[in-house]
Design a protein around this motif. Sequence first.
Motif, short mmCIF file in Angstrom:
data_model
loop_
_atom_site.label_atom_id
_atom_site.label_comp_id
_atom_site.label_asym_id
_atom_site.label_seq_id
_atom_site.Cartn_x
_atom_site.Cartn_y
_atom_site.Cartn_z
N PHE A 124 -1.31 9.37 10.81
CA PHE A 124 0.06 8.85 10.68
C PHE A 124 0.35 8.71 9.19
N SER A 125 -0.68 8.90 8.45
CA SER A 125 -0.37 8.44 6.92
C SER A 125 0.64 9.20 6.31
N HIS A 169 -10.34 5.88 9.65
CA HIS A 169 -10.29 5.71 8.39
C HIS A 169 -8.79 6.27 8.11
N SER A 170 -7.90 5.31 7.40
CA SER A 170 -6.83 5.60 6.89
C SER A 170 -5.72 6.02 8.00
N ALA A 171 -5.88 5.70 9.07
CA ALA A 171 -5.09 6.32 10.08
C ALA A 171 -3.64 5.80 9.80
N PHE A 172 -3.26 4.82 9.45
CA PHE A 172 -1.78 4.44 9.04
C PHE A 172 -1.65 4.28 7.39
N GLY A 196 -9.54 -3.71 24.23
CA GLY A 196 -10.31 -2.47 24.37
C GLY A 196 -10.41 -1.85 22.89
N ILE A 197 -10.07 -2.44 21.98
CA ILE A 197 -10.08 -1.97 20.60
C ILE A 197 -11.80 -1.97 20.28
N GLY A 198 -12.33 -0.59 19.92
CA GLY A 198 -13.78 -0.58 19.47
C GLY A 198 -13.96 -1.05 18.06
N PHE A 199 -13.32 -0.21 17.02
CA PHE A 199 -13.42 -0.64 15.65
C PHE A 199 -11.93 -0.19 15.06
N ILE A 200 -11.73 -0.69 13.88
CA ILE A 200 -10.60 -0.28 12.78
C ILE A 200 -11.56 -0.01 11.74
N GLY A 201 -11.08 1.33 11.49
CA GLY A 201 -11.86 2.02 10.23
C GLY A 201 -11.40 1.43 8.91
N SER A 202 -12.14 1.61 7.89
CA SER A 202 -12.16 1.36 6.62
C SER A 202 -10.49 1.74 6.12
N TYR A 203 -9.72 1.23 5.50
CA TYR A 203 -8.33 1.48 4.76
C TYR A 203 -7.47 1.94 6.01
N ALA A 204 -7.75 1.53 7.32
CA ALA A 204 -6.86 2.04 8.19
C ALA A 204 -5.20 1.57 7.97
N PHE A 205 -5.20 0.68 7.28
CA PHE A 205 -3.83 -0.01 7.03
C PHE A 205 -3.59 -0.11 5.48
N ILE A 206 -4.25 0.59 4.70
CA ILE A 206 -4.21 0.59 3.15
C ILE A 206 -2.62 0.93 2.68
N ASP A 207 -2.18 0.19 1.81
CA ASP A 207 -0.84 0.57 1.08
C ASP A 207 0.30 0.43 2.17
#
Length: 120
Positions: free
Chosen positions: A56-57, A78-81, A95-106
């Motif tokens: 969704f970037s 990574h960088s999903a949003f 249920g969240i397993g992990f939130i990747g690096s930079y998932a919500f950057i900017d």
Amino acid sequence: MAKGNIKVEESAFEHCTNLTTFPFHLATEIGKYAFRECKGLTKLELNGINIDNDAFSGCTNIKTIKFTSSGKKYNISHSAFKGLTELESVVIASGIGFIGSYAFIDCINLETLYIPKDIF
């Protein structure tokens, strides 16, 4: 179509700037760049499903994201949003397993992030 039958592949709707809705409740997985730069989207309500890199970037008009529990583990990659400049609120479900690096950057207007206690 039965619930949970759509796997949205890589770049499936990338740059569809006028897309305003999608039956996300039917999705089982969202691939890389699947909705990248879909500026017509303003909110996301997602079952606990895997969200791949940059899915969704650049969706700059999304203001809220809400995950609901699907009863199984899911991941935000990574960088999903990345770059959701209007994003104000995110609700993460159990249920969240992990939130990747930079998932919500900017996501410069993000004010509220809810993560349930049971995942810690």
